[in-house]
Design an enzyme around this catalytic site. Structure first.
Site, PDB file in Angstrom:
ATOM      1  N   GLU A 231       0.864  -1.170   0.000  1.00 31.34           N
ATOM      2  CA  GLU A 231       0.000   0.000   0.000  1.00 31.34           C
ATOM      3  C   GLU A 231       0.905   1.225   0.000  1.00 31.34           C
ATOM      4  O   GLU A 231       1.811   1.329   0.831  1.00 31.34           O
ATOM      5  CB  GLU A 231      -0.879  -0.018   1.261  1.00 31.34           C
ATOM      6  CG  GLU A 231      -1.807   1.158   1.399  1.00 31.34           C
ATOM      7  CD  GLU A 231      -2.636   1.097   2.676  1.00 31.34           C
ATOM      8  OE1 GLU A 231      -3.395   2.066   2.906  1.00 31.34           O
ATOM      9  OE2 GLU A 231      -2.519   0.123   3.443  1.00 31.34           O
ATOM     10  N   ILE A 232       0.664   2.132  -0.925  1.00 28.58           N
ATOM     11  CA  ILE A 232       1.431   3.383  -0.976  1.00 28.58           C
ATOM     12  C   ILE A 232       0.445   4.505  -0.713  1.00 28.58           C
ATOM     13  O   ILE A 232      -0.573   4.625  -1.405  1.00 28.58           O
ATOM     14  CB  ILE A 232       2.125   3.549  -2.348  1.00 28.58           C
ATOM     15  CG1 ILE A 232       2.998   2.324  -2.633  1.00 28.58           C
ATOM     16  CG2 ILE A 232       2.965   4.835  -2.347  1.00 28.58           C
ATOM     17  CD1 ILE A 232       3.522   2.264  -4.055  1.00 28.58           C
TER      18      ILE A 232
END
Length: 129
Positions: free
Chosen positions: A123-124
């Protein structure tokens, strides 16, 4: 008692593909370091790092079940989420999900999700865009 996370360990099937993804796509720096008995590899970013273990050749001590693809990780970007998405598109990294609103350790975040070469979920996210 606990202040912060210093590093985590990622177990990979393909060390070269893993290094390419985290350095070329996500912009981390590869670091080589020595322990008294061996050379090790880490991916550095900010004041944190991800140590690398090759599956089947892990360093001791290690997680009880250290397997590629079992990591679910959230990284905070130092750029806009639109810039992150553009970079992922440049490297033909498909989005699994996002952009979506989530809750990070310090409040609301906007996130995209991708898979690394070992199929770990990455997840960014960004705070307060």
């Amino acid at each position: 008692m606990i202040d912060r996370i210093d590093h985590i360990v990622l177990t990979t099937r393909d060390k070269d593909a893993c290094i390419r993804f985290y350095t070329e796509v996500l912009g981390m720096k590869l670091e080589r370091f020595r322990t008294p008995t061996e050379e090790r590899l880490a991916l550095k970013f900010g004041s944190q790092k991800i140590n690398l273990h090759e599956w089947g050749r892990e360093f001791a001590p290690r997680a009880h079940v250290a397997v590629p693809g079992s990591l679910d990780l959230c990284l905070i970007a130092g750029a806009s989420l639109e810039s992150v998405i553009a970079r992922l598109q440049k490297f033909e990294i498909p989005l699994v999900e996002g952009p979506v609103m989530k809750t990070g350790a310090s409040g609301p975040i906007r996130s995209v999700y991708v898979r690394d070469p070992d199929l770990n979920l990455v997840e960014i996210s960004v705070y307060n865009e």
